[in-house]
Scaffold this motif. Structure first.
Motif, mmCIF file in Angstrom:
data_model
loop_
_atom_site.group_PDB
_atom_site.id
_atom_site.type_symbol
_atom_site.label_atom_id
_atom_site.label_comp_id
_atom_site.label_asym_id
_atom_site.label_seq_id
_atom_site.Cartn_x
_atom_site.Cartn_y
_atom_site.Cartn_z
ATOM 1 N N ASP A 50 0.785 -1.307 -0.099
ATOM 2 C CA ASP A 50 -0.080 -0.027 0.160
ATOM 3 C C ASP A 50 0.716 1.138 -0.032
ATOM 4 N N ARG B 280 2.900 5.128 -11.202
ATOM 5 C CA ARG B 280 1.696 4.636 -10.197
ATOM 6 C C ARG B 280 0.979 3.542 -11.026
ATOM 7 N N GLU C 4 0.753 -0.212 -9.944
ATOM 8 C CA GLU C 4 -0.586 -0.846 -9.908
ATOM 9 C C GLU C 4 -0.671 -2.258 -10.784
ATOM 10 N N ALA D 265 -1.167 -6.033 -9.388
ATOM 11 C CA ALA D 265 -2.410 -6.549 -9.517
ATOM 12 C C ALA D 265 -2.142 -7.891 -10.585
ATOM 13 N N ASP E 205 -9.925 -3.508 -10.291
ATOM 14 C CA ASP E 205 -10.428 -2.447 -10.220
ATOM 15 C C ASP E 205 -9.659 -1.231 -10.170
ATOM 16 N N ALA E 206 -8.721 -1.251 -9.087
ATOM 17 C CA ALA E 206 -7.494 -0.465 -8.780
ATOM 18 C C ALA E 206 -6.654 -0.229 -10.003
ATOM 19 N N ALA E 207 -6.210 -1.270 -10.475
ATOM 20 C CA ALA E 207 -5.351 -1.075 -11.755
ATOM 21 C C ALA E 207 -6.100 -0.389 -12.814
ATOM 22 N N HIS F 70 -8.396 1.640 -12.985
ATOM 23 C CA HIS F 70 -8.618 3.036 -12.669
ATOM 24 C C HIS F 70 -7.262 3.841 -12.720
ATOM 25 N N TRP F 71 -6.185 3.291 -12.357
ATOM 26 C CA TRP F 71 -5.061 4.127 -12.542
ATOM 27 C C TRP F 71 -4.421 4.127 -14.029
#
Length: 321
Positions: free
Chosen positions: A144, A161, A165, A169, A208-210, A212-213
């Motif tokens: 994190d 970033r 990610e 991921a 989802d996080a990867a 998004h970035w």
């Protein structure tokens, strides 16, 4: 097939340079012919071919210097054993020597199949015992902190970033990450198409996080880094495909910013990906597929990490631990 560098020199165990052009032409031809055949048969990466070439030319140089030989087909098991002793004297690792022996067996296996040799002189020679060290990993908290380290207000930070990610991921190898093209990414389906070792293809979900970035980077950062039309997903500051070494330095930099003191490399994040999946109940064969391991035994080392984690939790929380 990827070829050797134009000056045809390779580092040997003594950190000097082997001038391949000084070796007998027959030795050179035998090595390159084997590498051509291996590349055609197995589709090895350029990194693997470079390692094989370096190992074989080092053996050829030793063979020519110590035995005056100009032909790999005249080698016997005793000479190979003596070369292994020489490698030990030079301080080469057991893992490096195991790779050399695998390469040498492959060379002589090919000569047998082509009826140039009756027996493989390397067949009965045992590999050195490799240490069973566990892969270094990161805690979920460390990850994190690492992912949050880049300054996403500029294009380079946004790129880094997105790369971090995606690395975490998807559990990518660093070569797979820096070599990623825009056409390999499907944001709508949330997957990337990865070409791993031996050009083996696999589909890996991003999460989802990867996603998004990656979307943020594509809309606000990538265009500023590209110098012209290109399919490269993560260009360097010069607008070209980033090298593995460059990304290694980038991840070292962000680890320092994040206050992570333990040794860190792109491969450490790949280990964290596998370890955290298993710690959270993922099936070992699923992790194998996601990592792109051809053999389940390669993935099984991560079960040891998961067991260590369970042992720690047991000792911490069980009343009679």
């Amino acid at each position: 097939m990827p070829t050797a560098s134009p000056n045809k020199t390779h580092s040997n165990a003594k950190n000097t340079r082997i001038d391949v052009s000084l070796l007998p032409s027959k030795l050179q031809q035998q090595v390159e012919s084997y590498l051509d055949a291996t590349w055609m048969e197995k589709g090895l990466s350029e990194n693997s071919l470079s390692s094989y070439r370096r190992d074989l030319f080092s053996f050829c140089a030793w063979l020519h210097h110590e035995k005056g030989r100009d032909d790999l087909l005249g080698v016997n098991a005793e000479w190979i054993q003596r070369h292994l002793a020489w490698r030990l004297e030079q301080g080469l690792s057991a893992r490096s020597t195991a790779r050399f022996m695998s390469c040498l067996r492959g060379f002589y296996n090919l000569q047998q199949r082509e009826n140039r040799l009756a027996e493989n002189p390397a067949a009965l020679i045992e590999n050195p015992k490799l240490p069973k060290g566990l892969p270094k990993s990161l805690s979920e908290e460390d990850v994190d902190h690492l992912l949050a380290a880049p300054d996403v207000e500029d294009a380079v930070g946004l790129r880094d970033r997105a790369m971090l990610e995606l690395l975490y991921a998807c559990g990518l190898r660093v070569s797979e990450l820096v070599g990623l093209s825009e056409s390999q990414v499907n944001l709508r389906q949330g997957v990337i198409r990865v070409f791993g070792k031996g050009s083996k293809e696999r589909l890996v979900p991003m999460g989802d996080a990867a996603i998004h970035w990656l979307q943020q980077y594509l809309s606000k950062g990538r265009g500023a880094l590209l110098k012209g039309p290109s399919d490269v997903m993560f260009p360097s500051n010069r607008g070209q495909q980033m090298t593995r070494q460059t990304f290694w330095h980038r991840i070292k930099h962000w680890a320092k910013v994040a206050g992570i003191e333990k040794p860190l490399s792109p491969h450490t994040v790949r280990h964290a990906f596998a370890t955290h999946l298993l710690n959270n109940g993922a099936d070992l064969r699923v992790v194998q597929l996601l990592l792109g391991h051809s053999d389940l035994s390669t993935t099984q080392i991560y079960t040891h990490i998961a067991k260590e984690r369970m042992k720690t939790l047991h000792e911490k929380h069980h009343p009679r631990a």
